[in-house]
Design a protein around this motif. Structure first.
Motif, PDB file in Angstrom:
ATOM      1  N   PRO A   1       0.837  -1.203   0.000  1.00 52.96           N
ATOM      2  CA  PRO A   1       0.000   0.000   0.000  1.00 52.96           C
ATOM      3  C   PRO A   1       0.873   1.255   0.000  1.00 52.96           C
ATOM      4  O   PRO A   1       1.885   1.307   0.689  1.00 52.96           O
ATOM      5  CB  PRO A   1      -0.790  -0.096   1.300  1.00 52.96           C
ATOM      6  N   GLY A   2       0.477   2.224  -0.812  1.00 51.13           N
ATOM      7  CA  GLY A   2       1.196   3.491  -0.847  1.00 51.13           C
ATOM      8  C   GLY A   2       2.403   3.510  -1.770  1.00 51.13           C
ATOM      9  O   GLY A   2       2.967   4.569  -2.021  1.00 51.13           O
ATOM     10  N   LEU A   3       2.844   2.351  -2.303  1.00 54.39           N
ATOM     11  CA  LEU A   3       3.990   2.321  -3.216  1.00 54.39           C
ATOM     12  C   LEU A   3       3.602   2.975  -4.539  1.00 54.39           C
ATOM     13  O   LEU A   3       2.666   2.531  -5.208  1.00 54.39           O
ATOM     14  CB  LEU A   3       4.434   0.879  -3.481  1.00 54.39           C
ATOM     15  N   VAL A   4       4.307   4.046  -4.907  1.00 53.68           N
ATOM     16  CA  VAL A   4       4.039   4.711  -6.189  1.00 53.68           C
ATOM     17  C   VAL A   4       4.754   3.921  -7.276  1.00 53.68           C
ATOM     18  O   VAL A   4       5.963   3.688  -7.203  1.00 53.68           O
ATOM     19  CB  VAL A   4       4.528   6.177  -6.171  1.00 53.68           C
ATOM     20  N   HIS A   5       3.992   3.480  -8.278  1.00 49.34           N
ATOM     21  CA  HIS A   5       4.566   2.671  -9.351  1.00 49.34           C
ATOM     22  C   HIS A   5       3.722   2.809 -10.615  1.00 49.34           C
ATOM     23  O   HIS A   5       2.600   3.315 -10.587  1.00 49.34           O
ATOM     24  CB  HIS A   5       4.633   1.195  -8.929  1.00 49.34           C
ATOM     25  N   SER A   6       4.297   2.351 -11.721  1.00 49.98           N
ATOM     26  CA  SER A   6       3.562   2.250 -12.977  1.00 49.98           C
ATOM     27  C   SER A   6       3.836   0.868 -13.552  1.00 49.98           C
ATOM     28  O   SER A   6       4.764   0.176 -13.123  1.00 49.98           O
ATOM     29  CB  SER A   6       3.987   3.345 -13.966  1.00 49.98           C
ATOM     30  N   ALA A   7       3.015   0.464 -14.505  1.00 47.30           N
ATOM     31  CA  ALA A   7       3.174  -0.840 -15.142  1.00 47.30           C
ATOM     32  C   ALA A   7       2.993  -0.659 -16.641  1.00 47.30           C
ATOM     33  O   ALA A   7       2.139   0.116 -17.077  1.00 47.30           O
ATOM     34  CB  ALA A   7       2.152  -1.828 -14.597  1.00 47.30           C
ATOM     35  N   ALA A   8       3.806  -1.374 -17.414  1.00 50.99           N
ATOM     36  CA  ALA A   8       3.726  -1.242 -18.868  1.00 50.99           C
ATOM     37  C   ALA A   8       3.972  -2.583 -19.536  1.00 50.99           C
ATOM     38  O   ALA A   8       4.729  -3.418 -19.029  1.00 50.99           O
ATOM     39  CB  ALA A   8       4.756  -0.225 -19.362  1.00 50.99           C
ATOM     40  N   ASN A   9       3.331  -2.762 -20.677  1.00 54.71           N
ATOM     41  CA  ASN A   9       3.614  -3.911 -21.521  1.00 54.71           C
ATOM     42  C   ASN A   9       4.514  -3.429 -22.642  1.00 54.71           C
ATOM     43  O   ASN A   9       4.065  -2.829 -23.604  1.00 54.71           O
ATOM     44  CB  ASN A   9       2.322  -4.508 -22.085  1.00 54.71           C
ATOM     45  N   LYS A  10       5.806  -3.684 -22.495  1.00 57.19           N
ATOM     46  CA  LYS A  10       6.780  -3.265 -23.505  1.00 57.19           C
ATOM     47  C   LYS A  10       7.042  -4.373 -24.511  1.00 57.19           C
ATOM     48  O   LYS A  10       7.888  -4.232 -25.390  1.00 57.19           O
ATOM     49  CB  LYS A  10       8.077  -2.842 -22.821  1.00 57.19           C
ATOM     50  N   GLY A  11       6.314  -5.498 -24.388  1.00 59.29           N
ATOM     51  CA  GLY A  11       6.491  -6.635 -25.282  1.00 59.29           C
ATOM     52  C   GLY A  11       5.649  -6.510 -26.542  1.00 59.29           C
ATOM     53  O   GLY A  11       4.989  -5.494 -26.780  1.00 59.29           O
TER      54      GLY A  11
END
Length: 135
Positions: free
Chosen positions: A102-112
């Motif tokens: 909780p609270g972790l600032v992150h992003s996610a991407a599909n670079k494949g």
């Protein structure tokens, strides 16, 4: 066509004999675990919602910087996902798992080049936001 008693008796015997060849549930193959990870978490007492999602990310898709209101467990089913935090980036491939605190600032991407499918489980305190975007 009229069946004699002998024909009826043979039919009943054949049907009963065939019933024995039906596979029982005890003989059926069980499930096969293909991925597992253990993530210890500590939560405060209270009411929570356990939310499960399956999310597809087409090639090039990005989930912008965000946080979650509770712990999250993610399993990559197909493709791969690249997670980025202030500490750097890491790529998790199909079969891999990760957590988000909780609270972790992150992003996610599909670079494949193929669609990524993830199974996500959120444990969110009642009243908290599941996901909050961060600018």
């Amino acid at each position: 066509m009229r069946l004699s008693r002998c024909h009826v008796a043979l039919f009943v015997v054949a049907a009963l004999a065939g019933a024995g060849s039906v596979m029982s549930y005890a003989a059926a193959p069980g499930p096969m675990v293909v991925g597992m990870a253990k993530f210890p978490i500590t939560v405060k007492a209270g009411d929570y919602n356990l939310i499960a999602q399956v999310i597809d990310l087409p090639p090039g898709a990005v989930v912008p910087r965000h946080t979650h209101g509770g712990p999250v467990a993610v399993q990559v089913i197909t493709g791969e996902v690249t997670l980025t935090t202030d500490s750097g980036s890491t790529t998790v491939k199909a079969g891999g798992m990760f957590t988000e605190n909780p609270g972790l600032v992150h992003s996610a991407a599909n670079k494949g080049s193929v669609t990524t499918r993830v199974a996500v489980a959120y444990l969110i305190p009642k009243g908290a936001e599941v996901t909050s975007l961060v600018k």
